[in-house]
Enzyme design. Structure first.
Site, PDB file in Angstrom:
ATOM      1  N   HIS A 141      29.109 -66.695  -2.350  1.00  0.00           N
ATOM      2  CA  HIS A 141      28.989 -65.923  -3.792  1.00  0.00           C
ATOM      3  C   HIS A 141      30.358 -65.454  -3.998  1.00  0.00           C
ATOM      4  CE1 HIS A 141      26.216 -62.717  -5.519  1.00  0.00           C
ATOM      5  NE2 HIS A 141      27.150 -62.681  -6.014  1.00  0.00           N
ATOM      6  N   GLU A 197      21.245 -63.987   1.438  1.00  0.00           N
ATOM      7  CA  GLU A 197      22.367 -63.956   1.730  1.00  0.00           C
ATOM      8  C   GLU A 197      23.140 -62.911   2.808  1.00  0.00           C
ATOM      9  OE1 GLU A 197      24.736 -63.554  -2.112  1.00  0.00           O
ATOM     10  OE2 GLU A 197      23.938 -65.033  -2.991  1.00  0.00           O
ATOM     11  N   ARG A 214      21.274 -65.705  -9.442  1.00  0.00           N
ATOM     12  CA  ARG A 214      20.728 -65.163  -8.063  1.00  0.00           C
ATOM     13  C   ARG A 214      19.923 -66.234  -7.386  1.00  0.00           C
ATOM     14  NH1 ARG A 214      23.862 -61.916  -8.191  1.00  0.00           N
ATOM     15  NH2 ARG A 214      23.902 -59.731  -8.363  1.00  0.00           N
TER      16      ARG A 214
END
Ligand code: NAP
Ligand code: 8YV
Length: 322
Positions: free
Chosen positions: A278, A260, A231
């Site tokens: 991602h 993000e 993360r």
């Protein structure tokens, strides 16, 4: 009996269709006035299929007096306050296990891209620069030692691949993993001091926020490589940008970011960093497996069976009756 299930945001068709087939599905995003719609249906909602990263906290949960289960897409659930869900008698499920190999594949790709500068050399060719001069020699995986922060399901799949690449593996977590032969370091600092590539695959949340900071990056050293597929919040992004600018470390490969999908312009402008949007688990095969697990958790639960993959904070059978 009809079970009312809510979806707050559009998600993959496999989940929408699967939930729609089994339950009375309420698609909040299709309502003209989502706020008014939510106020109208919240009292009858018993299940939620959570797309995106809707925050599940006291304010969210207190809207649904009859809610029994939330099926969340993804293994990471740092957007969920598990203790508050448990207090509300709500089971939360996630999607562990079905994405380990995919994320590990992506991680190895990211490692090779960062260390061997593969995206940079590809850009070099496309820019026609090869016609004048060979691409400069790069760093290597040969002789490197990798330290894994978070040797869980995905971390172990990454470690197996690194071993096959001839890279020595060691790790840090809150405790040594039973039956694991890799060297364990009780602190992240010691791990960083003893490796030249740090691979982060620990979960997000308050406990891991900015574990990788200026001090850890300095310990990695000038030949150091930072890889993050866990993360974004685990790494202090500002400290990382500074470390890359100052050449405190050599390079970084990042699949996850603090805010993000916003990625700091400083990172985008840098040549000595490789950035993925991602995509760790983002193949059709693996996303389908994750989506099916979201649906199956709801189906099994409302058929009176144990949900397949509850988060540890909301175990099955329930401690608290609804
Ligand atoms: P997992 O099996 O639960 O493994 C997590 C590991 O992190 C465990 O080994 C745990 O070890 C360690 N850990 C937890 N808290 C820690 C802390 N405070 N300090 C140090 N280590 C800690 O989870 P997983 O299935 O491997 O998934 C890991 C994470 O990967 C997810 O939570 C998610 O954030 C991320 N992920 C990213 C993508 C992507 O697309 N990039 C895809 C899937 C998952 P101890 O309990 O021994 O500390
Ligand atoms: C997904 C992930 O991108 O599973 C996780 O924790 O980070 C990824 O697999 C995402 O969560 C899907 O919603």
């Amino acid at each position: 009996m009809t079970v009312d299930v809510l979806m707050t945001a559009p998600t993959m068709p496999l989940i929408v269709d699967g939930v729609d087939k089994a339950f009375r599905l309420h698609k909040l995003w299709e309502a003209k006035d989502p706020k008014a719609k939510l106020a109208e249906i919240a009292p009858i909602i018993r299940g939620i299929a959570l797309g995106g990263h809707t925050r599940v906290d006291e304010a969210f949960l207190s809207q649904f007096p009859k809610l029994e289960i939330i099926a969340s897409m993804g293994v990471g659930y740092d957007h969920v306050d598990g203790a508050v869900a448990e207090k509300h008698g709500v089971i939360v499920t996630h999607t562990p296990g079905v994405l380990d190999e995919e994320v590990a594949d992506t991680c190895l790709g990211l490692i090779l891209c960062a260390v061997r500068e593969l995206p940079q050399s590809e850009r070099y060719l496309r820019a026609g620069k090869w016609l004048n001069k060979n691409y400069p020699l790069t760093s290597t995986l040969r002789g490197r030692t990798a330290g894994i922060l978070g040797l869980g399901r995905i971390g172990k799949a990454i470690a197996r691949r690194l071993e096959a690449f001839g890279v020595e593996v060691c790790y840090h977590g809150r405790r040594p993993q039973p039956g694991v032969g890799y060297v364990y370091y009780p602190t992240l600092k010691e791990l960083a001091e003893n490796v030249d590539m740090l691979v982060c695959v620990a979960p997000g949340g308050a406990e891991t926020k900015h574990l990788v900071n200026k001090d850890i990056l300095e310990s990695l050293g000038r030949d150091g490589v930072l890889i993050n597929v866990g993360r974004g919040s685990v790494v202090d992004e500002k400290a990382l940008i500074q470390a890359l600018m100052d050449k405190t470390i050599l390079t970084a490969g990042l699949d996850v970011f603090e805010d993000e999908p916003r990625v700091p312009q400083e990172l985008i402008d840098m040549e000595n960093v490789v950035l993925f949007p991602h995509v760790g688990s983002a193949s059709v095969h693996t996303r389908n497996a994750m989506g099916q697990l979201v649906v199956d958790n709801l189906i099994d639960y409302f058929a009176g069976k144990a949900p397949r993959t509850p988060i540890p904070e909301t175990p099955w059978p329930r401690k608290r009756a609804k």
